[in-house]
Design a protein around this motif. Structure first.
Motif, mmCIF file in Angstrom:
data_model
loop_
_atom_site.group_PDB
_atom_site.id
_atom_site.type_symbol
_atom_site.label_atom_id
_atom_site.label_comp_id
_atom_site.label_asym_id
_atom_site.label_seq_id
_atom_site.Cartn_x
_atom_site.Cartn_y
_atom_site.Cartn_z
ATOM 1 N N ARG A 101 0.811 -1.268 0.007
ATOM 2 C CA ARG A 101 -0.126 -0.198 0.018
ATOM 3 C C ARG A 101 0.858 1.414 0.118
ATOM 4 O O ARG A 101 1.988 1.270 0.675
ATOM 5 N N ASP A 102 0.434 2.186 -0.743
ATOM 6 C CA ASP A 102 1.310 3.665 -0.729
ATOM 7 C C ASP A 102 0.840 4.431 0.748
ATOM 8 O O ASP A 102 -0.317 4.708 0.855
ATOM 9 N N GLY A 105 3.444 8.555 -0.517
ATOM 10 C CA GLY A 105 4.289 8.384 -1.485
ATOM 11 C C GLY A 105 5.203 7.267 -1.789
ATOM 12 O O GLY A 105 5.948 6.944 -2.762
ATOM 13 N N SER A 106 5.013 6.315 -0.592
ATOM 14 C CA SER A 106 6.044 5.150 -0.495
ATOM 15 C C SER A 106 5.308 4.039 -0.655
ATOM 16 O O SER A 106 4.176 3.872 -0.023
ATOM 17 N N HIS A 107 5.814 3.190 -1.704
ATOM 18 C CA HIS A 107 4.722 2.006 -1.920
ATOM 19 C C HIS A 107 5.809 0.430 -1.267
ATOM 20 O O HIS A 107 6.036 -0.346 -1.688
ATOM 21 N N GLN A 165 10.099 0.241 -4.707
ATOM 22 C CA GLN A 165 8.984 0.423 -4.040
ATOM 23 C C GLN A 165 9.107 2.086 -3.612
ATOM 24 O O GLN A 165 8.271 2.388 -2.752
ATOM 25 N N LYS A 166 9.881 2.928 -4.024
ATOM 26 C CA LYS A 166 10.138 4.412 -3.895
ATOM 27 C C LYS A 166 10.258 4.755 -2.577
ATOM 28 O O LYS A 166 9.896 5.553 -1.892
ATOM 29 N N GLU A 167 11.211 4.026 -2.024
ATOM 30 C CA GLU A 167 11.632 4.207 -0.595
ATOM 31 C C GLU A 167 12.982 4.418 -0.548
ATOM 32 O O GLU A 167 13.855 3.559 0.129
#
Length: 429
Positions: A101-102, A105-107, A165-167
Motif C-alpha cells: 500500500r502507498d 508516496g512510498s509503496h 518501492q519508492k523508498e
C-alpha cells in the motif's frame, strides 16, 4: 529462584540495555511533547489510544516481548537460520511490490488488518544476519574479488528492490553494510573512490558551466603527470591509468550526472537535493527544513523548556513525531540538550564496537558491526536532514522516532547482538 534469575540474566551487557532504555524513554517523551497542545490536560495523550504517544508505548511493550523471546533463544539459532531469514526478507519485499500500500508516496507498506508493517525495516535484520553468515564461512576468503562481490550483492539486492518501492531513504541504509566489509578487509581505496564520486556529483551540481570542470580536471591531470614524470618513465602503464581517471571524471560530470538527474531520479528527489545545496528556494520545497532549523535554532543554549516549544506546539514542523523529532529536542532543550542526547548515541555506538571487538566468532563480530553501522547511518542522516545538511529522505531516528516497524527492528537488532555476546561470555566461563 534467585539463582534462576541470575542464570537468566547472566552475561547481559547492562550498559547497552541502559542506553537502549534511555533512548526509548527520550523518544516517548519527545513524541508526547510533539503531540501536546496548549490547553490539553497532561493526561489527555496518555489515555487517548489513537495518539502516537500511546501507540509508541504499545510498540515498546511488543518490542520487550520480542526481546525476551530473543534472550531465551539459543544464539546458534540465528547462525543456523540466517540464510532462511534473508530469503524470507527478500520474499516480503517482492510481495510488497505486488500487494503493498502507498503511504506518503512510498509503496513499501503491508497492511494486515489494522496493522501497518514496513518489510524494508525488517529486512535490515535479515541482511545483517546473512552478511555475517557469509563472511564467517571458512571457505570465504574476503581478500579475493568474488567473495567481495557476493557480499556486496547480499547488501545491495534488498536496496534495489526497496528503490522499486519508492523508498529511497531506507534503501540508502543498506550501503552502511560496506562499513562492515571495510572492517573485514575491504580495501580503503574503495571508500576513497566512493567519497570521490560524491565530490564529483556535488561539483557537477554546483558548477553550471561543465567546461570549467573539464579544464580543472585537465590542469590537475597535467600537474600529476609532471610531478610523477619519473615514475611514468619507469612504468608507462601509470600514464594510462592517470589518463583513464581523467577521462572517467570528465565523462562522469559532463554526461553521467546530468543524465541521472534528468532521466533516472524522480522530480521530487532532484528537488530535495537542490534544496539541500541551496540551488532551489521554492518555499514549498524548503518549508520542512526551514521550519526544522528555526525550531532547533530557537532553542538557544538551554532550550525553551519541556512542552514549551512554540514551533512544536503550533504544528509549524511537519512529521514532528517521526522524521523531524530531533527538532523537538533542539527547541525544548537547546544546544546543550542536543549534545547530551547525541552523547547517548555515541556512548551506545562505542559500546557496541567494544562488544564487537571482543567476540570470538566472525559471525558475532560482523553482526555487531552491522548493528553499529545501521544505527550510525540512521543517526547521521536524520540529524543532518533536520539541520539542512542532507536532503529530506525520510529516515527515522533510531528508538526515538515514532513507528512500530522501526522500534521493533532496532530492538531485535540490538537484542540478537546481546544474545550472541552473552553466549560468548558463558563459553569463556
Amino acid at each position: 529462584m534467585n539463582r534462576q534469575n541470575a542464570k537468566l540474566t547472566s552475561g547481559i551487557d547492562w550498559s547497552i540495555v541502559g542506553l537502549y532504555m534511555a533512548l526509548v524513554i527520550i523518544g516517548i517523551l519527545c513524541i508526547f511533547a510533539a503531540e501536546h497542545r496548549e490547553g490539553d490536560p497532561l493526561w489527555y495523550n496518555i489515555i487517548h489510544v489513537n495518539k502516537s504517544f500511546s501507540k509508541q508505548i504499545m510498540w515498546f511493550g511488543i518490542s520487550m516481548v520480542l526481546a525476551t523471546g530473543i534472550w531465551l533463544t539459543d544464539s546458534k539459532f540465528f547462525t543456523a537460520t540466517a540464510n532462511l531469514f534473508y530469503a524470507f526478507g527478500i520474499l516480503l519485499l517482492l510481495v510488497v511490490i505486488g500487494i503493498g500500500r502507498d503511504v506518503n508516496g512510498s509503496h513499501s507498506w503491508l497492511v494486515i488488518g489494522g496493522f501497518q508493517f514496513q518489510p524494508a525495516e525488517f529486512t535490515k535484520i535479515c541482511t545483517n544476519l546473512a552478511l555475517a553468515k557469509y563472511l564467517s564461512l571458512l571457505e570465504t576468503d574476503f581478500k579475493k574479488l568474488r567473495p567481495r562481490l557476493i557480499a556486496a550483492a547480499i547488501a545491495l539486492v534488498p536496496a534495489v528492490i526497496i528503490i522499486a518501492q519508492k523508498e529511497t531513504g531506507l534503501a540508502l541504509v543498506y550501503f552502511s553494510f560496506f562499513l562492515v566489509m571495510y572492517r573485514e578487509g575491504l580495501p580503503g581505496v574503495l571508500l576513497v573512490i566512493a567519497f570521490s564520486a560524491v565530490v564529483l556529483v556535488l561539483s557537477a551540481l554546483l558548477v553550471e558551466n561543465k567546461q570549467i570542470l573539464f579544464v580543472v580536471f585537465t590542469v590537475i591531470t597535467l600537474l600529476v603527470v609532471y610531478f610523477m614524470r619519473r615514475q611514468i618513465r619507469r612504468k608507462r602503464s601509470l600514464l594510462v591509468l592517470i589518463v583513464a581517471i581523467w577521462a572517467f571524471c570528465s565523462a562522469f560530470v559532463v554526461v553521467v550526472v546530468p543524465y541521472a538527474f534528468t532521466k533516472v531520479l524522480k522530480d521530487y528527489q532532484v528537488k530535495r537535493i537542490y534544496v539541500m545545496l541551496g540551488k532551489d528556494d521554492d518555499p514549498k520545497a524548503t518549508y520542512n527544513t526551514r521550519q526544522s532549523m528555526i525550531a532547533i535554532g530557537s532553542g538557544g543554549l538551554l532550550g525553551k523548556g519541556y512542552l514549551k516549544g512554540t514551533q512544536t506546539r503550533y504544528d509549524f514542523v511537519p512529521e514532528q513525531s517521526t522524521d523531524f523529532i530531533f527538532c523537538t529536542i533542539g527547541e525544548d532543550f537547546g544546544f546543550l540538550g542536543c549534545i547530551i542526547f547525541l552523547g547517548i548515541y555515541v556512548a551506545l555506538l562505542l559500546r557496541i564496537i567494544t562488544v564487537a571487538e571482543r567476540q570470538r566468532s566472525t559471525f558475532s563480530r560482523v553482526y555487531a558491526y552491522g548493528v553499529a553501522s545501521i544505527i550510525f547511518f540512521h543517526l547521521f542522516i536524520n540529524v543532518a536532514m533536520t539541520i539542512g545538511l542532507a536532503p529530506v529522505i525520510g529516515i527515522p531516528l533510531p528508538l526515538v522516532s515514532y513507528g512500530g516497524s522501526s522500534m521493533m527492528t532496532f530492538t531485535i537488532l540490538i537484542f540478537i547482538m546481546l544474545r550472541l555476546d552473552a553466549d560468548r561470555q558463558m563459553v569463556l566461563r
